[in-house]
Enzyme design. Structure first.
Site, PDB file in Angstrom:
ATOM      1  N   SER A 122       4.313  -3.195   4.953  1.00  0.00           N
ATOM      2  CA  SER A 122       4.711  -3.457   6.337  1.00  0.00           C
ATOM      3  C   SER A 122       5.083  -4.922   6.535  1.00  0.00           C
ATOM      4  O   SER A 122       5.559  -5.302   7.601  1.00  0.00           O
ATOM      5  CB  SER A 122       3.569  -3.076   7.286  1.00  0.00           C
ATOM      6  OG  SER A 122       2.430  -3.860   6.989  1.00  0.00           O
ATOM      7  N   GLN A 180       0.422  -6.349  -3.599  1.00  0.00           N
ATOM      8  CA  GLN A 180      -0.716  -6.556  -2.689  1.00  0.00           C
ATOM      9  C   GLN A 180      -1.786  -5.503  -2.949  1.00  0.00           C
ATOM     10  O   GLN A 180      -2.858  -5.552  -2.364  1.00  0.00           O
ATOM     11  CB  GLN A 180      -0.249  -6.420  -1.233  1.00  0.00           C
ATOM     12  CG  GLN A 180       0.717  -7.491  -0.798  1.00  0.00           C
ATOM     13  CD  GLN A 180       1.367  -7.124   0.530  1.00  0.00           C
ATOM     14  OE1 GLN A 180       0.892  -7.511   1.592  1.00  0.00           O
ATOM     15  NE2 GLN A 180       2.438  -6.381   0.478  1.00  0.00           N
ATOM     16  N   HIS A 191      -3.813  -9.748  -4.231  1.00  0.00           N
ATOM     17  CA  HIS A 191      -5.028  -9.504  -3.441  1.00  0.00           C
ATOM     18  C   HIS A 191      -6.197  -9.041  -4.305  1.00  0.00           C
ATOM     19  O   HIS A 191      -7.163  -8.471  -3.792  1.00  0.00           O
ATOM     20  CB  HIS A 191      -4.748  -8.487  -2.331  1.00  0.00           C
ATOM     21  CG  HIS A 191      -3.862  -9.029  -1.242  1.00  0.00           C
ATOM     22  ND1 HIS A 191      -3.325  -8.249  -0.246  1.00  0.00           N
ATOM     23  CD2 HIS A 191      -3.424 -10.289  -1.000  1.00  0.00           C
ATOM     24  CE1 HIS A 191      -2.588  -9.015   0.563  1.00  0.00           C
ATOM     25  NE2 HIS A 191      -2.625 -10.241   0.123  1.00  0.00           N
ATOM     26  N   ALA A 206       0.800  -1.225   0.000  1.00  0.00           N
ATOM     27  CA  ALA A 206       0.000   0.000   0.000  1.00  0.00           C
ATOM     28  C   ALA A 206       0.835   1.279   0.000  1.00  0.00           C
ATOM     29  O   ALA A 206       0.406   2.303  -0.530  1.00  0.00           O
ATOM     30  CB  ALA A 206      -0.943  -0.017   1.203  1.00  0.00           C
ATOM     31  N   CYS A 233     -20.608 -11.076  -8.428  1.00  0.00           N
ATOM     32  CA  CYS A 233     -21.625 -11.521  -7.461  1.00  0.00           C
ATOM     33  C   CYS A 233     -21.026 -12.604  -6.574  1.00  0.00           C
ATOM     34  O   CYS A 233     -20.379 -13.530  -7.067  1.00  0.00           O
ATOM     35  CB  CYS A 233     -22.838 -12.057  -8.208  1.00  0.00           C
ATOM     36  SG  CYS A 233     -24.021 -12.847  -7.105  1.00  0.00           S
ATOM     37  N   VAL A 278      -4.679  -3.313  -4.599  1.00  0.00           N
ATOM     38  CA  VAL A 278      -5.885  -3.669  -5.360  1.00  0.00           C
ATOM     39  C   VAL A 278      -6.321  -2.504  -6.241  1.00  0.00           C
ATOM     40  O   VAL A 278      -7.365  -2.561  -6.879  1.00  0.00           O
ATOM     41  CB  VAL A 278      -7.027  -4.079  -4.392  1.00  0.00           C
ATOM     42  CG1 VAL A 278      -6.650  -5.334  -3.604  1.00  0.00           C
ATOM     43  CG2 VAL A 278      -7.385  -2.945  -3.424  1.00  0.00           C
ATOM     44  N   ARG A 302      -1.608   0.729   7.622  1.00  0.00           N
ATOM     45  CA  ARG A 302      -0.973   0.667   8.945  1.00  0.00           C
ATOM     46  C   ARG A 302      -0.083   1.828   9.343  1.00  0.00           C
ATOM     47  O   ARG A 302       0.380   1.868  10.468  1.00  0.00           O
ATOM     48  CB  ARG A 302      -0.176  -0.641   9.080  1.00  0.00           C
ATOM     49  CG  ARG A 302      -1.080  -1.846   9.129  1.00  0.00           C
ATOM     50  CD  ARG A 302      -0.334  -3.130   9.368  1.00  0.00           C
ATOM     51  NE  ARG A 302      -1.254  -4.249   9.332  1.00  0.00           N
ATOM     52  CZ  ARG A 302      -1.702  -4.807   8.228  1.00  0.00           C
ATOM     53  NH1 ARG A 302      -1.302  -4.367   7.056  1.00  0.00           N
ATOM     54  NH2 ARG A 302      -2.555  -5.801   8.279  1.00  0.00           N
ATOM     55  N   ASN A 321      11.117   1.696   2.268  1.00  0.00           N
ATOM     56  CA  ASN A 321       9.919   2.044   3.032  1.00  0.00           C
ATOM     57  C   ASN A 321      10.154   3.351   3.785  1.00  0.00           C
ATOM     58  O   ASN A 321      11.292   3.675   4.127  1.00  0.00           O
ATOM     59  CB  ASN A 321       9.597   0.916   4.032  1.00  0.00           C
ATOM     60  CG  ASN A 321       8.136   0.883   4.409  1.00  0.00           C
ATOM     61  OD1 ASN A 321       7.600   1.854   4.937  1.00  0.00           O
ATOM     62  ND2 ASN A 321       7.456  -0.218   4.131  1.00  0.00           N
ATOM     63  N   THR A 327       0.504   5.511  -1.649  1.00  0.00           N
ATOM     64  CA  THR A 327       0.077   6.642  -0.800  1.00  0.00           C
ATOM     65  C   THR A 327       0.362   7.986  -1.476  1.00  0.00           C
ATOM     66  O   THR A 327      -0.397   8.942  -1.315  1.00  0.00           O
ATOM     67  CB  THR A 327       0.755   6.609   0.591  1.00  0.00           C
ATOM     68  OG1 THR A 327       2.168   6.545   0.417  1.00  0.00           O
ATOM     69  CG2 THR A 327       0.299   5.430   1.423  1.00  0.00           C
TER      70      THR A 327
HETATM   71  P1  NAD Z   1       0.360  -1.566   5.124  1.00  0.00           P
HETATM   72  O1  NAD Z   1      -0.592  -0.437   5.258  1.00  0.00           O
HETATM   73  O2  NAD Z   1       0.361  -2.637   6.134  1.00  0.00           O
HETATM   74  O3  NAD Z   1       1.841  -0.973   5.096  1.00  0.00           O
HETATM   75  C1  NAD Z   1       2.196   0.080   4.261  1.00  0.00           C
HETATM   76  C2  NAD Z   1       3.658   0.375   4.502  1.00  0.00           C
HETATM   77  O4  NAD Z   1       4.073   1.345   3.545  1.00  0.00           O
HETATM   78  C3  NAD Z   1       3.949   0.932   5.889  1.00  0.00           C
HETATM   79  O5  NAD Z   1       5.072   0.247   6.406  1.00  0.00           O
HETATM   80  C4  NAD Z   1       4.267   2.411   5.630  1.00  0.00           C
HETATM   81  O6  NAD Z   1       5.256   2.898   6.516  1.00  0.00           O
HETATM   82  C5  NAD Z   1       4.805   2.361   4.218  1.00  0.00           C
HETATM   83  N1  NAD Z   1       4.606   3.574   3.444  1.00  0.00           N
HETATM   84  C6  NAD Z   1       3.563   4.425   3.466  1.00  0.00           C
HETATM   85  N2  NAD Z   1       3.710   5.380   2.541  1.00  0.00           N
HETATM   86  C7  NAD Z   1       4.898   5.121   1.915  1.00  0.00           C
HETATM   87  C8  NAD Z   1       5.598   5.740   0.842  1.00  0.00           C
HETATM   88  N3  NAD Z   1       5.146   6.844   0.238  1.00  0.00           N
HETATM   89  N4  NAD Z   1       6.754   5.203   0.432  1.00  0.00           N
HETATM   90  C9  NAD Z   1       7.273   4.087   1.044  1.00  0.00           C
HETATM   91  N5  NAD Z   1       6.649   3.472   2.067  1.00  0.00           N
HETATM   92  C10 NAD Z   1       5.472   3.975   2.488  1.00  0.00           C
HETATM   93  O7  NAD Z   1       0.194  -2.127   3.647  1.00  0.00           O
HETATM   94  P2  NAD Z   1       0.521  -3.568   3.099  1.00  0.00           P
HETATM   95  O8  NAD Z   1       1.723  -4.123   3.717  1.00  0.00           O
HETATM   96  O9  NAD Z   1       0.393  -3.496   1.615  1.00  0.00           O
HETATM   97  O10 NAD Z   1      -0.736  -4.322   3.730  1.00  0.00           O
HETATM   98  C11 NAD Z   1      -1.363  -5.177   3.069  1.00  0.00           C
HETATM   99  C12 NAD Z   1      -2.858  -4.879   2.821  1.00  0.00           C
HETATM  100  O11 NAD Z   1      -3.254  -3.554   2.574  1.00  0.00           O
HETATM  101  C13 NAD Z   1      -3.125  -5.587   1.563  1.00  0.00           C
HETATM  102  O12 NAD Z   1      -4.130  -6.530   1.784  1.00  0.00           O
HETATM  103  C14 NAD Z   1      -3.609  -4.554   0.564  1.00  0.00           C
HETATM  104  O13 NAD Z   1      -4.538  -5.130  -0.314  1.00  0.00           O
HETATM  105  C15 NAD Z   1      -4.203  -3.534   1.442  1.00  0.00           C
HETATM  106  N6  NAD Z   1      -4.295  -2.165   0.942  1.00  0.00           N
HETATM  107  C16 NAD Z   1      -4.144  -1.863  -0.383  1.00  0.00           C
HETATM  108  C17 NAD Z   1      -4.242  -0.535  -0.794  1.00  0.00           C
HETATM  109  C18 NAD Z   1      -4.082  -0.227  -2.255  1.00  0.00           C
HETATM  110  O14 NAD Z   1      -4.447  -1.033  -3.105  1.00  0.00           O
HETATM  111  N7  NAD Z   1      -3.515   0.938  -2.592  1.00  0.00           N
HETATM  112  C19 NAD Z   1      -4.456   0.474   0.131  1.00  0.00           C
HETATM  113  C20 NAD Z   1      -4.621   0.123   1.499  1.00  0.00           C
HETATM  114  C21 NAD Z   1      -4.522  -1.214   1.882  1.00  0.00           C
END
Ligand code: NAD
Length: 247
Positions: free
Chosen positions: A191, A105, A123, A28, A131, A107, A40, A212, A32
């Site tokens: 994370s 991961q 994911h 994710a 459906c 979506v 997280r 990260n 961002t």
């Molecule tokens: P997570 O939220 O657990 O972790 C995100 C990590 O990215 C954190 O450690 C954070 O410190 C770091 N981070 C945030 N902004 C950053 C940046 N600009 N550059 C570098 N690092 C940065 O996300 P995850 O580990 O992908 O968790 C998995 C779940 O979250 C998955 O199931 C996923 O489908 C879902 N998810 C997906 C999205 C999306 O598709 N964009 C958004 C939110 C959650």
């Protein structure tokens, strides 16, 4: 920039150039900077809602209103979000033969929109709807308008893997195969708390890099850990990589 040790980026650039088989694993944090909150970190969705409660098979079965509200919010958050420079650099690296595939991961579909082709969406993808009962494809509009399945009247849902569901077999298997034979794996913006994807970096027998904003929380063995944002690190690495190619 929040980091940095320029030498780490130079090392990463040289590894990418020499690797011959590089896999990128994103989470994710990759998105961002496109305006999509992660789960997280401090501004993540976890702060307000516990996704394991709402993005779950249990919520779909037992609390569909809440489930639908959560995914409506996430789909509305996606409006106007575009791939950033980091997504575009990864797509360009694929075109130049520097990256073999991306396992994500996420979506949100931003890697595809940026032009990457070899993507394993571990994911699923929130931009398609089906459906739950008959598996029939439906429109996002129908989901947002809170309509039932036009074919059988069942519950509509996004094509994402919910907590309590298995990952798509083929996508996971392809990612496992790719990472197992990679000379370099670059893990960006995750994370590494969600199973089984958090096990994937350990399958790599080559070099492993972790990028990260927050680098304190992982317990995997990485050869290189770079603290910084996905967009900044990738942009800077690309400049160094181009410099290497000109030499
Ligand atoms: P997570 O939220 O657990 O972790 C995100 C990590 O990215 C954190 O450690 C954070 O410190 C770091 N981070 C945030 N902004 C950053 C940046 N600009 N550059 C570098 N690092 C940065 O996300 P995850 O580990 O992908 O968790 C998995 C779940 O979250 C998955 O199931 C996923 O489908 C879902 N998810 C997906 C999205 C999306 O598709 N964009 C958004 C939110 C959650």
């Amino acid at each position: 920039m929040l980091f940095n040790d320029e030498r780490k980026l130079a090392l990463l650039a040289s590894w990418i150039k020499e690797s011959g088989y590089t896999v990128v694993l994103t989470g994710a944090g990759m998105s961002t900077e496109s305006g999509i909150p992660d789960f997280r970190s401090s501004k993540g969705l976890w702060r307000n809602i516990d996704p394991s409660m709402v993005a779950s098979k249990y919520a779909l079965d037992n609390n569909y209103e809440l489930f639908r509200d959560f995914y409506t919010m996430r789909l509305e958050n996606l409006r106007g979000c575009k791939p950033h420079e980091g997504h575009k650099i990864l797509a360009d690296w694929e075109r130049r033969g520097l990256v073999s595939c991306i396992a994500t991961q996420n979506v949100d579909g931003l890697h595809k929109l940026a032009g990457s082709n070899n993507i394993f969406e571990l994911h699923g993808n929130i931009r398609t709807i089906r459906c739950e009962t008959c598996n029939n494809a439906a429109e996002i509009k129908e989901f947002l308008e809170r309509k039932p399945c036009p074919k059988c009247g069942g519950k509509l849902r996004p094509n994402v893997v919910l907590f309590g569901e298995s990952l798509p077999y083929e996508e996971l298997e392809n990612a496992i195969q790719a990472i197992s034979k990679a000379n370099l794996v670059i893990v960006i913006g995750t994370s590494l708390q969600v199973y089984p994807v958090n096990q994937l970096p350990d399958l790599c027998k080559g070099k492993k890099v972790y990028i990260n904003l927050d680098v304190d929380m992982h317990n995997h063995q990485f050869d290189l850990v770079i603290k910084g944002s996905a967009r900044d690190v990738l942009t800077r690495t690309e400049i160094l990589l181009k410099g290497l190619n000109e030499k």
